[in-house]
Write an enzyme that holds these catalytic residues in place. Sequence first.
Site, short mmCIF file in Angstrom:
data_model
loop_
_atom_site.label_atom_id
_atom_site.label_comp_id
_atom_site.label_asym_id
_atom_site.label_seq_id
_atom_site.Cartn_x
_atom_site.Cartn_y
_atom_site.Cartn_z
N ASP A 52 9.18 -6.49 25.05
CA ASP A 52 10.62 -6.50 24.83
C ASP A 52 11.25 -5.31 25.54
O ASP A 52 11.04 -4.16 25.16
CB ASP A 52 10.90 -6.42 23.32
N TYR A 57 17.34 0.01 29.00
CA TYR A 57 16.16 0.89 28.85
C TYR A 57 15.75 1.52 30.18
O TYR A 57 15.02 2.51 30.18
CB TYR A 57 14.96 0.11 28.29
N LYS A 82 17.66 -7.97 28.18
CA LYS A 82 18.97 -8.06 27.53
C LYS A 82 20.11 -7.74 28.49
O LYS A 82 19.97 -6.91 29.39
CB LYS A 82 19.01 -7.09 26.33
N HIS A 115 23.02 -7.92 24.33
CA HIS A 115 22.48 -6.75 23.66
C HIS A 115 23.31 -6.32 22.45
O HIS A 115 22.77 -5.93 21.40
CB HIS A 115 22.36 -5.59 24.66
#
Length: 280
Positions: A52, A57, A82, A115
């Site tokens: 994930d 990120y 996302k 998100h």
Amino acid sequence: MSNDLTNKNSIVKLNNDVTIPRVGLGVFQVEAGKETEQVVHWGLEAGYRHIDTAKAYGNEESVGRAVSDSGLPREQIFITTKLWNADTRAGKAREACENSLRRLGTDYIDLYLIHWPTEGYERAWDEMQKLYHEQKIRAIGVSNFNIHHLETLKRSGALTPAANQIECHPLNNQEELRQYCADNNIAVEAWSPLGGTGGNLLQNEDINKIAAKYGKSPAQIVLRWDLQSGMITLPKSVNQARIAANIDLFDFELSADDMAFINSLNQNKRVGPDPDNFSF
């Protein structure tokens, strides 16, 4: 693979019949490059088949490289990423998805999530449905959506999200939202399942007593609670031993009394932002 809770390869069938492993490896705040690649390598070695990540990120490219270097067939690894808020607001869901595909080095994403429920999420959902029908995405879902956000999508006549990834742990068990999702055939994924960095959940004296009874760690008790509560869980670690321990959840079962006790710990206490009041 199996949908039981005695098998490391346990899966959940989403509302479009795509299957997703019940335990995923989260890579939030894992540094791009060697650290992310090492973490994913350790995860795959330990038996994870679900990674994930997210544009936000900053490590999609590293995840993609680690998956490619693993030697495992792409179809054996479930990848979630996302759509970030800036792209949602700008109406750039398609462009963002294509950029994520490029960074991941893959021609499809297994699960693509909005998100956060920021301005423009309805328009983003429309575009994501098109990407889904074009088979660039195997399943589409949302993250951090409360009931009223899900109701907005429902009223639009759109596809029902396959999943809602939410902050969920015993101190914030989201029971009402989880029940809504169950009633509407939306899988629930738990982020920050161990109570977040700096949290004290794993130091809870009673959780530790339960752990001692089963010969397991406090983290394993909490993650097993996720599974028995019907959730997909997404623990994150950069420590090889903890990564392996976090998927070693299938050789014991919490009693009904222990499940009820862990449920009773709820304080509606968030460690992350409130989906109805965030500024990023």
